[in-house]
Design a protein around this motif. Structure first.
Motif, short mmCIF file in Angstrom:
data_model
loop_
_atom_site.label_atom_id
_atom_site.label_comp_id
_atom_site.label_asym_id
_atom_site.label_seq_id
_atom_site.Cartn_x
_atom_site.Cartn_y
_atom_site.Cartn_z
N SER A 138 0.81 -1.22 0.00
CA SER A 138 0.00 0.00 0.00
C SER A 138 0.85 1.27 0.00
O SER A 138 0.47 2.26 -0.63
N LEU A 139 1.97 1.23 0.70
CA LEU A 139 2.78 2.44 0.88
C LEU A 139 4.24 2.13 0.54
O LEU A 139 5.11 2.12 1.40
N ARG A 155 7.11 4.45 1.76
CA ARG A 155 7.24 4.77 3.18
C ARG A 155 8.66 4.53 3.67
O ARG A 155 9.30 3.53 3.33
N ARG A 179 4.22 8.35 0.71
CA ARG A 179 3.17 8.80 -0.20
C ARG A 179 2.30 7.60 -0.55
O ARG A 179 2.80 6.49 -0.71
N HIS A 180 1.00 7.84 -0.67
CA HIS A 180 0.04 6.77 -0.95
C HIS A 180 -0.10 6.62 -2.46
O HIS A 180 -0.84 7.36 -3.11
N TYR A 212 -5.61 0.81 2.27
CA TYR A 212 -6.13 2.18 2.35
C TYR A 212 -7.01 2.54 1.15
O TYR A 212 -7.42 3.69 1.00
N THR A 217 0.81 12.74 0.56
CA THR A 217 1.90 12.39 1.46
C THR A 217 1.40 12.36 2.90
O THR A 217 0.34 12.89 3.22
#
Length: 386
Positions: A109-110, A113, A141-142, A148, A155
């Motif tokens: 998802s990230l 990160r 940042r996604h 999610y 961000t």
């Protein structure tokens, strides 16, 4: 090794051969390349640990970086026991394979990160085992679809504290408090939707939020205990910390805060709050109790280390239990519902000249909102009405 050695690891260190003089690194002033060097000799006795690690802080910082940033997720197999237990604010994981799966899902998802070590507090030794409390500042940042939802491109910055119990290179118990609500809000997502989903998953498994007896702060008709239980403390500063926490949170003596904190203190709180001064600290703690006015505060573990920046840093892992009966800083919970709530939190304090100059406080409002939703589902279910 004597009981005194267990309570004071410095005694145990002094009893070891003179060539092993422990000089454990501290995080705050150092760049990552200094925290995880390639040529630093081992500076702490680490029997049973991989040769790459030079001390317990190096172990925590380096293996976290290798697993999460270098994507060597398979190191979990050599750094966690098969029957490890990971306690989180939204549930527990009871085996190593699920830790692997959970790590993969979060990285999907990230993927951008980065988790930067802010500080690591610890106690113990390689014979009895180590306990570490690792404060991490995460940013990213996604960009990918995952837990999610559809990527937002936004961000985020959030704080996490992970407490680990470690023996011979293997983590066998871990508590993780991640400020998930901070991420959700910064990504512009609906926290109620996430809480509903988590609550529904728990409800469908037959889990209900039930009252489990009277509050431990007030037993029967007695007032709160007059004195704090300091049996988990290992030195005077830890015992004094437990005493004032009991005064503030269980006896509701919030005026004590002005005696404990420096006038120019800084509060680093949930939802990435950065506040200054005694009045701000007082309002944050009073506001938490305001949302859960019958809450009992229960310290679970405490440890401390002298700080290279001066003074001492103390880490406390704690629980609060009570009911959502009032208004406070937990605005996402809405109108008081009466739901039984449990808050798992972790706090790091920095004492200088006898006063707290910094507090890092982490708990997750998403967990509390999920508990409220679960209680509402239980109340509305046919079985509850029968």
């Amino acid at each position: 090794m004597s009981e005194d050695d267990v309570k004071n690891p410095k005694n145990a260190a002094a009893a070891r051969p003179k060539e092993m003089v422990e000089q454990v690194l501290q995080v705050e002033r150092r760049d990552y390349v200094d925290l995880a060097p390639t040529n630093r000799p081992r500076s702490q006795s680490l029997e049973g640990f991989d040769d790459i690690y030079t001390d317990i802080v190096d172990y925590i910082v380096r293996c976290t970086h290798r697993i999460w940033d270098e994507r060597d997720i398979g190191l979990i197999y050599t750094h966690y026991t098969h029957n490890c237990v990971l306690y989180g604010t939204l549930g527990a994981i009871y085996n190593r394979e699920d830790v692997v799966r959970d790590t993969i899902q979060r990285l999907v998802s990230l993927p951008e990160r980065r988790g930067m070590a802010t500080q690591v507090l610890w106690r113990g030794n390689d014979q009895e085992g180590f306990y570490t409390s690792h404060l991490v500042t995460g940013s990213g940042r996604h960009t990918q679809y995952g837990h999610y939802g559809a990527p937002t491109g936004r961000t985020f910055v959030s704080r996490t504290i992970a407490d680990c119990m470690i023996h011979r290179n293997m983590i066998y118990r871990e508590w993780v408090v991640a400020d998930t609500m901070a991420i959700i809000q910064q990504l512009g997502l609906d926290p109620n939707g996430f809480a509903e989903r988590f609550a529904r998953s728990a409800f469908d498994k037959g889990l209900l939020s039930l009252d489990i007896g009277e509050n431990r702060r007030l037993l029967g008709q007695y007032p709160p205990e007059a004195e704090a239980d300091v049996s988990i403390a290992h030195n005077d500063v830890e015992a004094e910390t437990l005493r004032w926490l009991h005064e503030v949170f269980n006896k509701r003596m919030f005026g004590k805060i002005k005696d404990v904190y420096a006038a120019n203190c800084q509060y680093h709180g949930p939802l990435m709050k950065e506040l200054y001064g005694v009045a701000a600290v007082t309002h944050q703690h009073l506001g938490l109790i305001g949302s859960i006015p019958d809450a009992a505060y229960m310290p679970q573990h405490i440890c401390s280390n002298p700080c290279e920046e001066g003074g001492v840093k103390v880490a406390v892992r704690w629980l609060m239990e009570g009911h959502h009966l009032g208004y406070g800083i937990l605005q996402t919970l809405g109108e008081p519902t009466g739901a039984r709530l449990q808050v798992m939190g972790m706090t790091h304090y920095h004492y200088k000249d006898g006063k707290i100059v910094d507090e890092w406080n982490v708990y997750d409002e998403l967990s509390l909102l999920t508990q409220v939703k679960l209680a509402q589902m239980a109340k509305a279910s046919p079985s509850a009405a029968s």
